[in-house]
Design a protein around this motif. Structure first.
Motif, mmCIF file in Angstrom:
data_model
loop_
_atom_site.group_PDB
_atom_site.id
_atom_site.type_symbol
_atom_site.label_atom_id
_atom_site.label_comp_id
_atom_site.label_asym_id
_atom_site.label_seq_id
_atom_site.Cartn_x
_atom_site.Cartn_y
_atom_site.Cartn_z
ATOM 1 N N ASP A 45 9.070 6.565 8.477
ATOM 2 C CA ASP A 45 8.338 7.811 8.705
ATOM 3 C C ASP A 45 6.882 7.744 8.242
ATOM 4 O OD1 ASP A 45 9.275 7.620 6.038
ATOM 5 O OD2 ASP A 45 9.150 9.793 5.769
ATOM 6 N N ARG A 46 6.509 6.672 7.577
ATOM 7 C CA ARG A 46 5.136 6.527 7.074
ATOM 8 C C ARG A 46 4.396 5.373 7.738
ATOM 9 N NH1 ARG A 46 6.577 6.578 0.802
ATOM 10 N NH2 ARG A 46 4.351 6.266 0.494
ATOM 11 N N THR A 47 4.952 4.870 8.848
ATOM 12 C CA THR A 47 4.378 3.688 9.468
ATOM 13 C C THR A 47 4.213 3.844 10.982
ATOM 14 O OG1 THR A 47 6.522 2.636 9.850
ATOM 15 C CG2 THR A 47 5.465 2.207 7.737
ATOM 16 N N VAL A 48 3.250 3.090 11.505
ATOM 17 C CA VAL A 48 3.063 2.929 12.942
ATOM 18 C C VAL A 48 2.893 1.428 13.160
ATOM 19 C CG1 VAL A 48 1.589 3.410 14.939
ATOM 20 C CG2 VAL A 48 1.908 5.172 13.179
ATOM 21 N N LYS A 93 0.253 6.788 5.064
ATOM 22 C CA LYS A 93 0.545 6.233 6.386
ATOM 23 C C LYS A 93 -0.116 4.873 6.507
ATOM 24 C CE LYS A 93 0.069 7.712 11.214
ATOM 25 N NZ LYS A 93 -0.524 8.789 12.039
ATOM 26 N N VAL A 94 0.625 3.918 7.077
ATOM 27 C CA VAL A 94 0.072 2.584 7.311
ATOM 28 C C VAL A 94 0.298 2.182 8.761
ATOM 29 C CG1 VAL A 94 0.183 0.128 6.707
ATOM 30 C CG2 VAL A 94 0.390 1.846 4.913
ATOM 31 N N TYR A 95 -0.773 1.721 9.392
ATOM 32 C CA TYR A 95 -0.704 1.105 10.715
ATOM 33 C C TYR A 95 -0.571 -0.400 10.511
ATOM 34 C CZ TYR A 95 -2.434 5.401 12.878
ATOM 35 O OH TYR A 95 -2.587 6.691 13.315
ATOM 36 N N PHE A 96 0.461 -0.989 11.106
ATOM 37 C CA PHE A 96 0.677 -2.433 11.061
ATOM 38 C C PHE A 96 0.332 -2.979 12.437
ATOM 39 C CE2 PHE A 96 3.443 -0.642 7.883
ATOM 40 C CZ PHE A 96 3.385 -1.525 6.828
ATOM 41 N N GLU A 122 11.587 -5.207 10.595
ATOM 42 C CA GLU A 122 12.726 -5.419 9.688
ATOM 43 C C GLU A 122 12.357 -5.060 8.247
ATOM 44 O OE1 GLU A 122 15.182 -8.977 10.048
ATOM 45 O OE2 GLU A 122 14.305 -9.281 12.041
ATOM 46 N N ASN A 123 11.164 -5.455 7.821
ATOM 47 C CA ASN A 123 10.728 -5.156 6.462
ATOM 48 C C ASN A 123 10.515 -3.650 6.256
ATOM 49 O OD1 ASN A 123 10.856 -7.750 5.380
ATOM 50 N ND2 ASN A 123 8.796 -8.255 6.065
ATOM 51 N N ILE A 124 9.985 -2.972 7.251
ATOM 52 C CA ILE A 124 9.809 -1.517 7.183
ATOM 53 C C ILE A 124 11.172 -0.843 7.076
ATOM 54 C CG2 ILE A 124 9.148 0.515 8.546
ATOM 55 C CD1 ILE A 124 6.750 -1.193 9.589
ATOM 56 N N ALA A 165 0.833 -1.209 0.000
ATOM 57 C CA ALA A 165 0.000 0.000 0.000
ATOM 58 C C ALA A 165 0.866 1.258 0.000
ATOM 59 C CB ALA A 165 -0.939 -0.009 1.202
ATOM 60 N N ILE A 166 1.940 1.263 0.802
ATOM 61 C CA ILE A 166 2.855 2.416 0.810
ATOM 62 C C ILE A 166 3.497 2.573 -0.560
ATOM 63 C CG2 ILE A 166 5.091 3.229 1.679
ATOM 64 C CD1 ILE A 166 4.244 2.181 4.438
#
Length: 184
Positions: free
Chosen positions: A91-94, A66-69, A82-84, A59-60
């Protein structure tokens, strides 16, 4: 496993060495993202049962802001991080290490796309959608993408959401829910 398209295209992702996580195949991933392409640009996405994070990272790569995992398994959270880091999109993830129900209550942003890919036949899709709707987590014109086994039949309507698109890929079904008024 890899990112299929977009700015991160071709990046290889880590996967667990055992079978506790069932990664979405490239064929199904490509089909899903083709179905929801119009919802991704500058969107907020929640990957609720993240596993490896491949769907959220896709999706990113395709334009999400922004993506919430979310995952409850400590080993999955480690792989997601690790993948992030490998994709350099911190900076685009939580990342939330929590069960789906408690994670839903911790997210303040309204989501344009919520991805549900829980263990098959767990009943979590219907339960998740009900909690998402109770918490008002889905944006007004947002969608919920549910990946499930063909043996798991989902209701046409759940908590004011209705199946908007449906596709079958071998032993996997994709059901996309949208607010009923938005379908008119």
């Amino acid at each position: 496993m890899r990112i299929i398209s977009g700015e991160l295209k071709g990046r290889r992702l880590m996967t667990p060495s055992d079978n506790r996580v069932r990664p979405t195949t490239d064929k199904v991933k490509e089909a899903v993202f083709s179905m929801i392409a119009g919802y991704l640009y500058e969107s907020i996405v929640i990957d609720l049962f993240s596993g490896t994070g491949s769907l959220g990272l896709e999706a990113i790569s395709r334009g999400a802001n922004k993506v919430y995992f979310v995952d409850s398994d400590r080993r999955s959270i480690s792989i997601i991080r690790e993948n992030i880091n490998h994709c350099k999109v911190e900076d685009r993830t939580v990342v939330l290490h929590a069960d789906y129900a408690s994670a839903i209550s911790k997210i303040d942003d309204k989501a344009d796309v919520i991805i549900l890919d829980p263990p098959y036949s767990s009943g979590y899709i219907t339960k998740s959608i009900k909690i998402i709707q109770e918490q008002g987590l889905l944006a007004e014109d947002g969608i919920i993408v549910a990946e499930h086994a063909v043996t798991e039949e989902l209701p046409e309507e759940i908590s004011g959401l209705q199946i908007y698109k449906f596709k079958k890929y071998g032993k996997i079904n994709i059901s996309i829910y949208k607010v009923q008024e938005a379908l008119l």
